[in-house]
Design a protein around this motif. Structure first.
Motif, mmCIF file in Angstrom:
data_model
loop_
_atom_site.group_PDB
_atom_site.id
_atom_site.type_symbol
_atom_site.label_atom_id
_atom_site.label_comp_id
_atom_site.label_asym_id
_atom_site.label_seq_id
_atom_site.Cartn_x
_atom_site.Cartn_y
_atom_site.Cartn_z
ATOM 1 N N ALA A 45 0.590 -1.206 -0.044
ATOM 2 C CA ALA A 45 -0.019 0.048 -0.126
ATOM 3 C C ALA A 45 0.887 1.304 -0.142
ATOM 4 N N PHE A 46 1.887 1.385 0.813
ATOM 5 C CA PHE A 46 2.689 2.566 0.692
ATOM 6 C C PHE A 46 3.632 2.635 -0.489
ATOM 7 N N GLU A 47 4.047 1.631 -1.083
ATOM 8 C CA GLU A 47 4.946 1.818 -2.412
ATOM 9 C C GLU A 47 3.960 2.196 -3.528
ATOM 10 N N LYS A 48 2.977 1.966 -3.207
ATOM 11 C CA LYS A 48 1.863 2.547 -4.262
ATOM 12 C C LYS A 48 1.947 4.109 -4.534
ATOM 13 N N THR A 49 2.315 4.782 -3.225
ATOM 14 C CA THR A 49 2.179 6.236 -3.176
ATOM 15 C C THR A 49 3.499 7.085 -3.135
ATOM 16 N N CYS A 50 4.412 6.425 -2.605
ATOM 17 C CA CYS A 50 5.955 6.876 -2.041
ATOM 18 C C CYS A 50 6.771 7.020 -3.171
ATOM 19 N N GLY A 51 6.609 6.162 -4.259
ATOM 20 C CA GLY A 51 7.785 6.283 -5.110
ATOM 21 C C GLY A 51 9.327 5.661 -4.348
ATOM 22 N N CYS A 52 9.081 4.694 -3.607
ATOM 23 C CA CYS A 52 10.182 4.233 -2.636
ATOM 24 C C CYS A 52 10.153 2.806 -2.531
ATOM 25 N N ASP A 53 11.277 2.092 -2.224
ATOM 26 C CA ASP A 53 11.161 0.896 -1.803
ATOM 27 C C ASP A 53 11.297 0.513 -0.329
ATOM 28 N N LEU A 54 9.927 0.211 0.356
ATOM 29 C CA LEU A 54 9.848 -0.019 1.772
ATOM 30 C C LEU A 54 10.483 -1.128 2.113
ATOM 31 N N LYS A 55 11.538 -1.404 2.888
ATOM 32 C CA LYS A 55 12.212 -2.331 3.505
ATOM 33 C C LYS A 55 12.044 -2.612 4.763
ATOM 34 N N PHE A 56 11.283 -3.788 5.166
ATOM 35 C CA PHE A 56 11.169 -4.149 6.606
ATOM 36 C C PHE A 56 12.050 -4.875 7.110
ATOM 37 N N VAL A 57 12.986 -4.686 8.295
ATOM 38 C CA VAL A 57 13.815 -5.545 8.906
ATOM 39 C C VAL A 57 13.205 -6.071 10.285
ATOM 40 N N SER A 58 13.366 -7.432 10.449
ATOM 41 C CA SER A 58 12.713 -7.862 11.561
ATOM 42 C C SER A 58 13.908 -7.846 12.557
ATOM 43 N N ALA A 59 13.607 -7.380 13.770
ATOM 44 C CA ALA A 59 14.666 -7.484 14.869
ATOM 45 C C ALA A 59 14.068 -7.995 16.121
ATOM 46 N N GLY A 60 13.443 -9.428 16.071
ATOM 47 C CA GLY A 60 12.913 -10.036 17.349
ATOM 48 C C GLY A 60 11.434 -9.312 17.616
ATOM 49 N N ASP A 61 11.416 -9.326 19.171
ATOM 50 C CA ASP A 61 10.289 -8.601 19.766
ATOM 51 C C ASP A 61 10.543 -7.033 19.915
ATOM 52 N N GLY A 62 9.565 -6.530 20.596
ATOM 53 C CA GLY A 62 9.424 -5.110 20.785
ATOM 54 C C GLY A 62 10.857 -4.751 21.732
ATOM 55 N N ALA A 63 11.063 -5.395 22.738
ATOM 56 C CA ALA A 63 12.022 -4.873 23.566
ATOM 57 C C ALA A 63 13.496 -5.118 23.242
ATOM 58 N N ALA A 64 13.567 -6.296 22.243
ATOM 59 C CA ALA A 64 14.895 -6.653 21.398
ATOM 60 C C ALA A 64 15.106 -5.566 20.499
ATOM 61 N N LEU A 65 13.952 -5.058 19.986
ATOM 62 C CA LEU A 65 14.117 -3.983 18.933
ATOM 63 C C LEU A 65 14.997 -2.948 19.417
ATOM 64 N N LEU A 66 14.427 -2.258 20.456
ATOM 65 C CA LEU A 66 15.184 -1.147 21.032
ATOM 66 C C LEU A 66 16.489 -1.451 21.522
ATOM 67 N N SER A 67 16.819 -2.767 21.728
ATOM 68 C CA SER A 67 18.170 -3.089 22.201
ATOM 69 C C SER A 67 19.039 -3.141 21.013
ATOM 70 N N ARG A 68 18.518 -3.441 19.925
ATOM 71 C CA ARG A 68 19.372 -3.419 18.624
ATOM 72 C C ARG A 68 19.680 -2.055 18.318
#
Length: 328
Positions: A45-68
């Protein structure tokens, strides 16, 4: 020789176009990027409007996300972080790694939202979920759960936002008596997993009677699987609430694109994806309303939630109580 030359030319043009397409990197948690999670639909949905490449990077769960993010610091490649919650926003803000957002639309949250940095994208109440065909004597408090022989799987509060939410839930509900509750629950807890996905998977495999999840989790089984056997136990002491958020990283090389994404997060295009993929309440009710089935969920009589800036000090004490109880 004309065709090979033309082919080479087309390849060169394609390569130049790819090089000119900005890449917006969003750090998030594992279940968000799963095939069944919101990630694929949000990206499309976002790439239809942004003219960009949206790249998700998975980093575990929420608290692990902040630690990274703390570990990477200003060297991080993240432009946006999506998946922290109000139990982590004070710590996240203290890093100095996040930039303020712009104006927000009217939000449909049970609380007033004034945070200048973090943008809510969904919310829900934590709950103990069980199978109605297997658990007949349902506990309606942590004390009743501790007195039962039911086996429970929970998430680690050091790496998981639901796990941290459980710590705060018990602490908010019982205060100075929280340590006693944990001592009582120690025999019920069979496994502590790094994140939500692992815990819920063990529950579905029948390795525990109950799992720490959300009041909205039964909606997945009801809507997606036509299975009405899962339910959330309503606890007399109330249920702790979680608000999940997104924020722009201050060092992003694409600040305008990051701002565009944060605006997209509260748009109907994003919010309409949340109920039936992340199985949470959206921060802004979609124009089409909530899916049929959400009306069958429990609504806790009492909502528990610490102010975000109070959490770091409370968490330290609560974590100590939890670790002591489970190590004995």
């Amino acid at each position: 020789m004309r065709y090979p030359i033309l082919a080479a030319g087309f390849c060169a043009v394609a390569s130049m176009a790819a090089a000119q397409t900005p890449v917006l990197t969003v750090y998030t948690y594992d279940s968000f990027t799963a095939d069944w999670g919101p990630g694929p639909a949000v990206e499309k949905a976002f790439e239809k409007t942004c003219g960009c490449d949206l790249k998700f990077v998975s980093a575990g769960d929420g608290a692990a996300l902040l630690s990274r993010l703390k570990l990477e610091g200003k060297r991080t490649k993240a432009d946006v972080v999506l998946g922290l919650d109000t139990s982590l926003t004070a710590d996240a803000r203290a890093t100095g790694l996040f930039a303020p957002h712009g104006a927000l639309p009217k939000l449909d949250l049970p609380i007033k939202w004034t945070d200048p940095t973090f943008v809510p994208f969904d919310w829900g109440w934590f709950a103990m979920v069980y199978d109605k065909t297997k658990v007949k004597d349902v506990p309606h408090s942590f004390k009743e759960l501790a007195d039962s022989k039911l086996k429970v799987v929970i998430e680690d509060p050091r790496s998981s936002t639901p796990g941290l939410g459980l710590l705060l839930w018990v602490k908010d509900a019982y205060g100075d008596k929280a340590a006693d509750i944990w001592k009582g629950l120690a025999d019920n807890i069979t496994t502590v997993t790094p994140g939500w996905s692992e815990a819920y998977g063990l529950f579905l495999k029948g390795e525990a009677d109950m799992v720490l999840s959300y009041t909205t989790s039964p909606a997945y089984h009801l809507i997606a699987e036509k299975d009405d056997t899962k339910a959330a136990a309503e606890f007399k002491e109330g249920h702790y609430m979680e608000v999940e958020v997104a924020a722009k990283v201050a060092t992003t090389k694409h600040p305008k694109l990051a701002d565009e994404f944060l605006k997209f997060v509260t748009s109907d295009a994003f919010q309409s994806i949340i109920p039936e993929t992340n199985w949470m309440y959206p921060a802004v009710t979609p124009k089409a309303g909530l899916p049929k089935g959400f009306d069958t969920l429990i609504t806790p009589a009492k909502t528990l939630l610490y102010p975000a800036d109070e959490v770091p000090a409370i968490r330290k004490k609560a974590l100590e109580e939890w670790r002591t109880a489970l190590s004995q």
